[in-house]
Design an enzyme around this catalytic site. Structure first.
Site, PDB file in Angstrom:
ATOM      1  N   LEU A  62       0.811  -1.217   0.000  1.00 20.54           N
ATOM      2  CA  LEU A  62       0.000   0.000   0.000  1.00 20.54           C
ATOM      3  C   LEU A  62       0.843   1.266   0.000  1.00 20.54           C
ATOM      4  CD1 LEU A  62      -3.141  -0.473   2.277  1.00 20.54           C
ATOM      5  CD2 LEU A  62      -3.041   0.292  -0.109  1.00 20.54           C
ATOM      6  N   CYS A  63       1.974   1.226   0.714  1.00 22.42           N
ATOM      7  CA  CYS A  63       2.769   2.444   0.817  1.00 22.42           C
ATOM      8  C   CYS A  63       3.376   2.816  -0.533  1.00 22.42           C
ATOM      9  CB  CYS A  63       3.836   2.338   1.905  1.00 22.42           C
ATOM     10  SG  CYS A  63       5.141   1.190   1.502  1.00 22.42           S
ATOM     11  N   THR A  64       3.664   1.813  -1.369  1.00 16.87           N
ATOM     12  CA  THR A  64       4.143   2.113  -2.722  1.00 16.87           C
ATOM     13  C   THR A  64       3.067   2.843  -3.497  1.00 16.87           C
ATOM     14  OG1 THR A  64       5.599   0.195  -2.755  1.00 16.87           O
ATOM     15  CG2 THR A  64       4.976   1.097  -4.885  1.00 16.87           C
ATOM     16  N   THR A  69       2.642   6.473  -1.815  1.00 19.42           N
ATOM     17  CA  THR A  69       3.683   7.498  -1.796  1.00 19.42           C
ATOM     18  C   THR A  69       4.703   7.417  -2.924  1.00 19.42           C
ATOM     19  OG1 THR A  69       5.026   6.163  -0.311  1.00 19.42           O
ATOM     20  CG2 THR A  69       3.560   7.793   0.711  1.00 19.42           C
TER      21      THR A  69
END
Ligand SMILES: [Zn+2]
Lengths: 412, 526
Positions: free
Chosen positions: A184-186, A189
């Site tokens: 999810l962080c990829t 952000t």
């Protein structure tokens, strides 16, 4: 020239194809069903049932040859049955316009062979466990050979299962590893690929904006919305390659499919059904049970025996050892089961000596929910056995023996 | 063929066209260019024998939207046809088989044009070739030898690929006869095989990039350190390794030591106890730290001497230019793609651009050589670009029959059968090919007749139990087709036709045998 599997088909006594009642389960975009129906009718089978809950879409027409443009929107099972009955004299085809999970044991008991042209792993796992559980050693008629076909592009596979006697689809689950999800962080952000932008639109932007009440993957307006969001994000990060077609492919998880590969795999499945029914030749099953086909680079087939697993959650009874970090929470543990190739469980319930977490019924879910934040080391001991089930897959019942990968740092 | 699917992204506000919707699942395999080739093609089926396998093949070509097809046949529909051919029904009894099959096949796709040619005593087969041109010809066996001679002559003169198909009982085979060499650029290699990063021979821009993102690496913040692209991590460590050891790691042992060396730089003083980008770097060592070597298939293209006609085709002009590039740089043009890896968006895009611009530079160099060639003035730049991108995976199919005689092939096949059980290898399917081939011009034959025919080319045939057994199975079929076997074979043949017409993926070279008893195929060059 025949390999040693001559004696292999120790099957129900030889039956005429007329007495054979076959069930075809067809679902999803792949579309082996039309081919299978045609092949069985022209192989002399007289009593065929077909289950399919889908309706005909325009993108089916490039390979599902029993449907015409004027049939778009109608039930696949009904149109296909009517067409083949009309074309081939003397065959009876009964359509069932419903989900395979809607049918019970009594329904499945009436068939001699079950053939699957399903393109969802969940549906395959469900019917596999249903047929394994249907088998009663006292009753020869309860052994229902399961023939399964699947394709992707120029590649495909056909396999035969004699439930409880040979390797089942669950034993073979790790042959079809799940796609690893992008963190999810990829997405949130640091997107780098066009797919990251599309997944961002699909998962994050849609939730934030809620442009329509519910996402319908088949609604071009919804796909266009996602496409434009993804395109704008890609522009922001200088990423190229977001197209409408790619957006649709990622969101719907589209697998390329062509008529010729369908023909190969469907005919391979039906050839095995024909050999089982006529006992004219050894079938796939007791020795080799799996044929892989690839037409990308020349033509290559690999026909081999996949071994039955003693720790199979459906047809075996041994617990398998599972290395677990006792310091992760039950919730993290549950999430990790989705990614494991041999498990691929999206909504599992977990029991040890007592219930650890139940997805349903709601009262039990609520009662067991507080366990989700507890550490595994608090809930189970090193060497304990846990049970993992997922009702959406039928009677798939994993037994895992917990093996702690490091010491439990108790925080109590 | 009312419209052509374009390569362009549909305009932002519009979804895909009706045609793109209908063909969506296949456009994902062969793209608009492949679809265009299919739509421009005209396929001829000369149907004979019991007549199902060819029609099943056509079904798989009509559905994806082949432009045109023609069936030539001299048979009338009988009761026996109905039991095995799905594209005939009771109303067709007593009628022309070609016309009936065309009518029912045509129903499958309104974009496709179907024609029939019913030949016979007062309408000779020759008439078919007077005004039509065909892209590819299929014929089914057994076939009248005069008819065969006729289409072979046509195919030879017009340089048209020819495919023969024979399906009987549980067996089948098919064979391609390509006119001369058949080179393919767009072979669709497995995506895992295509990574080509040139880490052992970085060019200045790449080295500078790696130095800038690994600058003062020990003192970088946790965030920066955890987002160095693995490619830069490897380049940084390679430079350090070289200064310590005087050379780059080359043996397997050195590479494993290098892997440990990279692994040791991972920071573990964080919540995760490691760094994802360093994990990626460690995992990529064995795959990416190797000097590029030319595959056998590319060497074959470089060593091939095209004849006069071939040498003016754009493929051979570009191939020659790439060969020149290779001998100068000892490397193929850079494909220019970068796999996904943990990195900041801007850094990753910067890295992509470094590879893209180097790839563009290589294309320009190849293009310069191409332009010097007298036939190279008008070759589109995009064709050179695509060739450069796929250079490591180009493939040449010879299209000629094997230089070895069938006796030599048989000796080799049966020799490996002797150790097949030990080597856990399946047995050769050559006996099936030989037995079917022995009935190429007769509707059916007894097993002793089949063995006798084989014995004329392989004297020891009658003493080979596997040949005798295959002959018995073929005799038992009495020239009849099993629908499943013909449908399966028709699927494989259609895949081959698509590969040849679109010039994508890799066709067989040149014979594929299928055994429906053991559910296996084997590709042989005969
Ligand atoms: Zn199992």
């Amino acid at each position: 020239m025949l390999k040693q599997n001559q004696e292999s088909c120790s099957l129900p006594p030889r039956m005429d194809r007329k007495e054979y009642r076959l069930l075809i389960e067809h679902r999803g975009a792949g579309g082996l069903g039309c081919e299978i129906l045609k092949n069985l009718a022209l192989s002399g089978f007289k009593d065929i049932h077909v289950i399919d809950m889908d309706t005909i879409d325009v993108s089916n027409l490039n390979r599902q040859f029993l449907f015409r443009a004027s049939d778009v929107g109608n039930s696949k099972a009904e149109i296909a049955a009517r067409f083949v009955e009309k074309r081939v004299k003397g065959v009876s085809i009964t359509p069932h316009n419903c989900k395979i999970q809607d049918k019970d044991d009594v329904f499945y008991m009436q068939f001699s062979i079950v053939i699957c042209g399903l393109d969802s792993i969940e549906a395959r796992r469900w019917i596999n466990s249903a047929l394994v559980n249907l088998f009663d050693p006292e009753d020869e008629d309860s052994l229902k050979p399961l023939i399964d076909g699947g394709t992707e592009g120029f590649k495909g596979q056909a396999r035969v299962v004699f439930p409880t006697l040979t390797s089942c689809l669950e034993c073979q689950l790790d042959m079809h590893a799940p796609r690893t999800a992008v963190p999810l962080c990829t997405l949130a952000t640091i997107p780098r690929q066009p797919e990251h932008c599309i997944e961002w639109a699909h998962i994050i932007a849609w939730e934030n904006d809620k442009p329509f009440p519910a996402l319908d993957n088949d609604d071009p307006e919804h796909i266009t919305w996602l496409f434009q969001k993804a395109l704008a994000r890609a522009k922001e990060f200088n990423i190229s390659g977001v197209t409408y077609s790619l957006t649709q492919g990622v969101v719907k998880n589209i697998i390329p499919a062509i008529a010729s590969t369908n023909a190969i795999i469907a005919a391979s499945c039906c050839n095995e059904a024909f050999k089982i029914a006529t006992q004219s030749n050894p079938c796939l099953g007791f020795e080799e049970n799996y044929m892989m086909y690839s037409g990308n680079d020349s033509i290559y087939t690999y026909t081999f025996k996949h071994e039955k697993k003693d720790d199979c959650p459906v047809c075996g009874n041994l617990a398998r050892e599972l290395a677990v970090d006792p310091n992760i929470t039950l919730e993290e543990f549950i999430a990790s089961l989705a990614e494991r190739a041999e498990a691929q469980l999206k909504k599992p319930s977990i029991t040890a000596e007592k219930t650890l977490y139940m997805q349903a019924p709601p009262q039990l879910e609520k009662l067991s929910r507080p366990n989700l934040v507890k550490k595994m080391g608090e809930l189970v001991g090193n060497g304990d056995e846990i049970g993992v089930t997922d009702p959406s897959l039928g009677a798939v019942d994993f037994k895992y023996k917990m093996k702690f990968s490091r010491d439990f740092a108790s925080t109590a | 063929m009312t419209e052509i699917v374009t390569d362009q992204t549909p305009p932002v506000l519009h979804g895909p066209s009706d045609k793109e919707k209908k063909y969506d699942r296949q456009l994902r395999l062969w793209a608009a260019s492949g679809q265009k080739a299919l739509e421009d093609a005209h396929i001829l089926l000369l149907n004979s024998g019991s007549g199902t396998v060819g029609v099943e093949t056509l079904k798989n070509l009509v559905l994806p939207g082949i432009g045109k097809f023609t069936i030539a046949d001299d048979s009338i529909v009988t009761e026996a046809d109905l039991g095995v051919n799905f594209f005939l029904d009771e109303d067709c009894l007593g009628m022309s088989r070609s016309e009936s099959c065309v009518r029912l096949l045509q129903e499958l796709n309104s974009d496709v044009e179907g024609q029939h040619y019913q030949f016979g005593r007062d309408r000779p087969l020759e008439g078919l070739f007077s005004d039509a041109t065909f892209t590819l010809i299929l014929y089914t066996l057994p076939i009248d030898s005069n008819n065969l001679t006729l289409i072979q002559k046509y195919a030879n003169e017009k340089k048209v690929p020819l495919l023969s198909i024979h399906s009987a009982g549980f067996y089948s085979y098919f064979q391609t006869h390509l006119p001369g060499s058949f080179p393919i650029v767009d072979t669709h290699p497995d995506s895992t095989a295509t990574t080509d990063l040139r880490l052992l021979t970085p060019w200045p821009e790449l080295s500078e990039f790696a130095q800038s993102v690994t600058k003062d690496i020990e003192n970088q913040s946790a965030h920066d350190h955890g987002h160095i692209p693995y490619l830069a991590i490897l380049l940084h460590h390679l430079a350090r390794w070289q200064s310590e050891h005087g050379a780059l790691p080359s043996t397997y042992k050195e590479k494993t030591a290098f892997r440990n060396f990279v692994s040791a730089s991972t920071r573990t003083d964080n919540a995760e106890g490691g760094e994802e980008n360093f994990e990626e770097a460690v995992a990529a060592v064995l795959k990416t730290i190797s000097s590029p070597h030319l595959s056998g298939a590319v060497k074959e293209v470089f060593d091939y001497k095209p004849d006069e006609v071939e040498s003016v085709s754009s493929f051979w002009i570009i191939a020659e230019a790439i060969k020149t590039f290779y001998s100068k740089h000892n490397a193929l043009p850079l494909p220019g793609s970068v796999p996904d890896m943990k990195a900041q968006s801007t850094i990753y895009v910067q890295l992509q651009n470094i590879y893209k611009s180097k790839a563009r530079q290589d294309v320009l160099e190849v293009l310069e050589t191409v332009r010097v060639h007298p036939g190279g003035k008008d070759i589109p730049v995009t064709e050179v670009e695509i060739f450069c991108k796929n250079a490591a995976f180009i493939k040449l199919i010879h299209g000629k029959t094997s230089p070895a005689s069938i006796v030599e092939i048989a000796d080799k096949e049966f020799e490996s059968d002797d150790i097949a059980a030990l080597a856990m290898m399946p047995l050769s399917l050559l006996p099936i090919y030989l037995s079917l081939n022995a009935t190429s011009h007769v509707p059916s034959a007894s097993s002793s007749e089949i063995v006798a025919t084989i014995s004329k080319i392989i004297p020891s045939a009658s003493s080979n139990p596997r040949i005798v057994k295959a002959a018995e199975e073929v005799a038992r079929a009495k020239g009849g087709e099993l629908h499943n076997i013909s449908s399966l074979t028709g699927g494989m043949v259609a895949q081959e036709v698509i590969k040849i017409v679109t010039q994508q993926y890799i066709p067989i070279d040149n014979t594929c045998v299928f055994d429906g008893i053991t559910s296996r195929t084997q590709v042989l060059r005969v």
